[in-house]
Write a protein that holds these residues in place. Sequence first.
Motif, short mmCIF file in Angstrom:
data_model
loop_
_atom_site.label_atom_id
_atom_site.label_comp_id
_atom_site.label_asym_id
_atom_site.label_seq_id
_atom_site.Cartn_x
_atom_site.Cartn_y
_atom_site.Cartn_z
N SER A 263 -11.19 -5.20 -3.94
CA SER A 263 -11.90 -5.18 -2.66
C SER A 263 -12.07 -6.59 -2.10
CB SER A 263 -13.25 -4.49 -2.81
OG SER A 263 -14.00 -5.14 -3.78
N ALA A 264 -11.57 -7.59 -2.80
CA ALA A 264 -11.71 -8.97 -2.31
C ALA A 264 -10.91 -9.17 -1.03
CB ALA A 264 -11.24 -9.95 -3.37
N ALA A 265 -11.41 -10.05 -0.18
CA ALA A 265 -10.68 -10.44 1.03
C ALA A 265 -9.92 -11.72 0.67
CB ALA A 265 -11.64 -10.68 2.18
N ALA B 226 -7.22 -14.64 0.76
CA ALA B 226 -6.47 -15.34 1.81
C ALA B 226 -4.99 -15.03 1.67
CB ALA B 226 -6.70 -16.84 1.68
N ASP B 227 -4.34 -14.75 2.79
CA ASP B 227 -2.90 -14.51 2.76
C ASP B 227 -2.12 -15.82 2.79
OD1 ASP B 227 -2.98 -11.74 2.68
OD2 ASP B 227 -3.24 -11.56 4.84
N TYR B 228 -2.78 -16.87 3.29
CA TYR B 228 -2.13 -18.20 3.38
C TYR B 228 -3.06 -19.27 2.83
CZ TYR B 228 1.17 -15.88 6.46
OH TYR B 228 2.12 -15.04 6.96
N LYS C 241 2.36 -19.01 1.91
CA LYS C 241 1.85 -17.69 1.53
C LYS C 241 1.24 -17.70 0.13
CE LYS C 241 3.25 -13.48 3.33
NZ LYS C 241 4.30 -12.59 3.76
N THR C 242 0.18 -16.93 -0.04
CA THR C 242 -0.36 -16.75 -1.40
C THR C 242 0.35 -15.55 -2.02
OG1 THR C 242 -2.04 -15.26 -0.56
CG2 THR C 242 -2.66 -17.58 -0.76
N THR C 243 0.17 -15.38 -3.30
CA THR C 243 0.73 -14.19 -3.96
C THR C 243 -0.17 -13.01 -3.64
OG1 THR C 243 1.44 -15.62 -5.75
CG2 THR C 243 1.43 -13.25 -6.22
N ASP C 244 0.42 -11.88 -3.31
CA ASP C 244 -0.39 -10.67 -3.08
C ASP C 244 -0.78 -10.11 -4.46
OD1 ASP C 244 -1.28 -8.02 -2.62
OD2 ASP C 244 -0.28 -8.07 -0.67
N ILE C 245 -2.05 -10.25 -4.78
CA ILE C 245 -2.53 -9.86 -6.12
C ILE C 245 -2.38 -8.35 -6.31
CG2 ILE C 245 -4.49 -9.90 -7.72
CD1 ILE C 245 -5.65 -12.18 -5.92
N LEU C 246 -2.80 -7.63 -5.29
CA LEU C 246 -2.78 -6.16 -5.38
C LEU C 246 -1.35 -5.66 -5.57
CD1 LEU C 246 -4.40 -3.53 -5.13
CD2 LEU C 246 -4.15 -3.69 -2.65
N ALA C 247 -0.40 -6.22 -4.79
CA ALA C 247 0.99 -5.78 -4.93
C ALA C 247 1.53 -6.14 -6.32
CB ALA C 247 1.84 -6.44 -3.84
N GLY D 181 -6.84 -0.10 -3.47
CA GLY D 181 -6.82 -1.27 -2.59
C GLY D 181 -7.63 -1.00 -1.33
N PHE D 182 -7.87 -2.03 -0.57
CA PHE D 182 -8.59 -1.92 0.69
C PHE D 182 -7.69 -2.32 1.84
CE2 PHE D 182 -13.20 -1.18 0.20
CZ PHE D 182 -13.21 -0.96 -1.17
N ALA D 183 -7.96 -1.80 3.00
CA ALA D 183 -7.21 -2.21 4.18
C ALA D 183 -8.19 -2.39 5.33
CB ALA D 183 -6.18 -1.15 4.54
N LEU D 184 -8.01 -3.45 6.04
CA LEU D 184 -8.82 -3.69 7.24
C LEU D 184 -7.83 -3.84 8.38
CD1 LEU D 184 -11.70 -4.34 8.32
CD2 LEU D 184 -11.11 -6.72 8.05
N ARG E 267 3.62 0.68 -0.22
CA ARG E 267 4.23 -0.62 -0.51
C ARG E 267 3.63 -1.27 -1.76
NH1 ARG E 267 2.85 -4.97 2.57
NH2 ARG E 267 1.86 -3.66 4.12
N LYS E 268 2.32 -1.10 -1.93
CA LYS E 268 1.65 -1.78 -3.05
C LYS E 268 1.46 -0.85 -4.27
CE LYS E 268 -0.72 -5.04 0.03
NZ LYS E 268 -1.83 -5.99 0.16
N ASN E 269 2.05 0.37 -4.18
CA ASN E 269 2.02 1.32 -5.30
C ASN E 269 0.58 1.66 -5.73
OD1 ASN E 269 3.05 3.00 -7.28
ND2 ASN E 269 3.26 1.34 -8.79
N1 CTP Z 1 -4.86 -8.46 -1.34
C1 CTP Z 1 -4.56 -9.11 -2.53
N2 CTP Z 1 -3.96 -10.33 -2.52
C2 CTP Z 1 -3.66 -10.93 -1.36
C3 CTP Z 1 -3.97 -10.27 -0.13
C4 CTP Z 1 -4.57 -9.04 -0.17
O1 CTP Z 1 -4.83 -8.55 -3.61
N3 CTP Z 1 -3.10 -12.13 -1.38
C5 CTP Z 1 -5.47 -7.12 -1.41
C6 CTP Z 1 -6.91 -7.03 -0.95
O2 CTP Z 1 -7.82 -7.21 -2.02
C7 CTP Z 1 -6.99 -5.62 -0.38
C8 CTP Z 1 -5.63 -5.43 0.19
O3 CTP Z 1 -4.77 -6.30 -0.51
O4 CTP Z 1 -7.19 -4.66 -1.38
C9 CTP Z 1 -5.70 -5.76 1.63
O5 CTP Z 1 -4.54 -6.06 2.14
P1 CTP Z 1 -4.53 -6.79 3.58
O6 CTP Z 1 -4.80 -8.23 3.39
O7 CTP Z 1 -5.34 -6.03 4.53
O8 CTP Z 1 -3.14 -6.47 3.97
P2 CTP Z 1 -1.84 -7.24 3.77
O9 CTP Z 1 -1.06 -6.53 2.74
O10 CTP Z 1 -2.14 -8.68 3.55
O11 CTP Z 1 -1.17 -6.97 5.16
P3 CTP Z 1 -1.63 -7.49 6.59
O12 CTP Z 1 -2.03 -8.92 6.40
O13 CTP Z 1 -0.44 -7.27 7.40
O14 CTP Z 1 -2.78 -6.63 7.04
#
Ligand code: CTP
Length: 403
Positions: free
Chosen positions: A274-276, A278-280, A303-309, A323-326, A341-343
């Motif tokens: 549920s963490a927000a 950072a994507d970058y 870009k950071t690594t997508d932890i959830l993916a 996972g969470f989506a906003l 996408r994130k299984n």
């Molecule tokens: N998340 C994560 N690692 C990241 C970014 C997101 O684990 N680097 C997880 C968040 O904890 C949340 C979900 O992914 O559970 C949210 O994804 P979100 O950031 O909304 O979507 P993205 O996949 O980044 O796509 P977009 O930015 O296009 O919305």
Amino acid sequence: MSLKGKNIAIGVCGGIAAYKIASLVRLLIKENANVQVLMTPDAKEFITPLTLATLSKRPVLSDYINRHTETWNNHVDLGLNADLLLIAPATANTLSKMAHGACDNLLLATYLSAKCPVMFAPAMDLDMWLHPSTQENIKRLQSFGNILIAPGSGELASGLIGEGRLAEPEEIKQQIQKFFNGALPLAGKRALVSAGPTYEAIDPVRFIGNHSSGKMGYAIAAALQSLGATVTLVSGPTALPTPLHVVRHDVTSAQEMLEACSAYSEASDIIVMSAAVADYTPAAPANQKIKKKEGSLEITLKKTTDILATLGERKTARQTLVGFALETENEMLNAKDKLKRKNLDYIVLNSMQDQGAGFGGDTNKVTLIDRSGKVERLALKSKAAVAHDIAAVIAAHQTIINA
Ligand code: CTP
């Protein structure tokens, strides 16, 4: 499960829902429990002591002094003899007094001196329930180890529709049985929850962050723990206290969160991200404080690594991954796409449109989507109640995949 020989004290407060306690007492007596009813003076306006005394087969206690026998109703003994004290319906007034140690009636004196576990089942009108002071009091009571029996949603005595209805007698009975049984649905399970924002350093004094308060993730950690799971909370910077019996691992950046989550994920049956995050992140954070100069400043982000993916790729058959989506546009489509996408097993879609939902507040409105595409829209609720709903869905999923 029979409750034979269990001494259950029920503290009844003054609210319309007091009528439901008659059914509850009957259900507990049928399971062979010994039930001692205590009432606040106000409670007697809502249901007669005679009804509850007849059903519980013993006199109801309300005053310090028994006027018939001129004997003392000893609250310390009451608290010592009980195996469980249940406060139901717990009104906003009594919750507030319990949270702050007030002691102006026999019920409160018994609560304060009780040595046994305490459950409380709130019932009140929607606005009273959602008021920040009520929510604070509930959190405070939970932090003392008291067990919340969350209210249900529906039509309230005022005519309003929403949260605040006393849990049904049958449900309260089942929670009591589970409590004595030790059969919490997530007992023996390990859960990993991420919460809060991440801070990405620009230089030693500045960072890129976001408005996440961490409240939703902390509430989920507490809810999973209350269902019996052993919970590790990987938390970005927040101002929140650690939920009771939850192990907390503090991190700052997305990279640190990735490393912590990766370390815990393999041993986890349940993972809720549920963490927000950072994507970058700044590609090359400065070692020294950046001095201001003429003109604009450009910071290159990578870009950071997508932890959830990443955890989705490593997911095993016994794991539940949430996972969470906003989203701000094409909510449903984007959320479903993210789930695939994130299984994930479930995605929790946060609404940005609705009042009372989102960052910082104590309430939230979410939609739950599962792998099959089934959509469940939850009403506007306190974050604690949303967390309990999510935890219940996770518990059901764990039962199915481990059957
Ligand atoms: N998340 C994560 N690692 C990241 C970014 C997101 O684990 N680097 C997880 C968040 O904890 C949340 C979900 O992914 O559970 C949210 O994804 P979100 O950031 O909304 O979507 P993205 O996949 O980044 O796509 P977009 O930015 O296009 O919305």
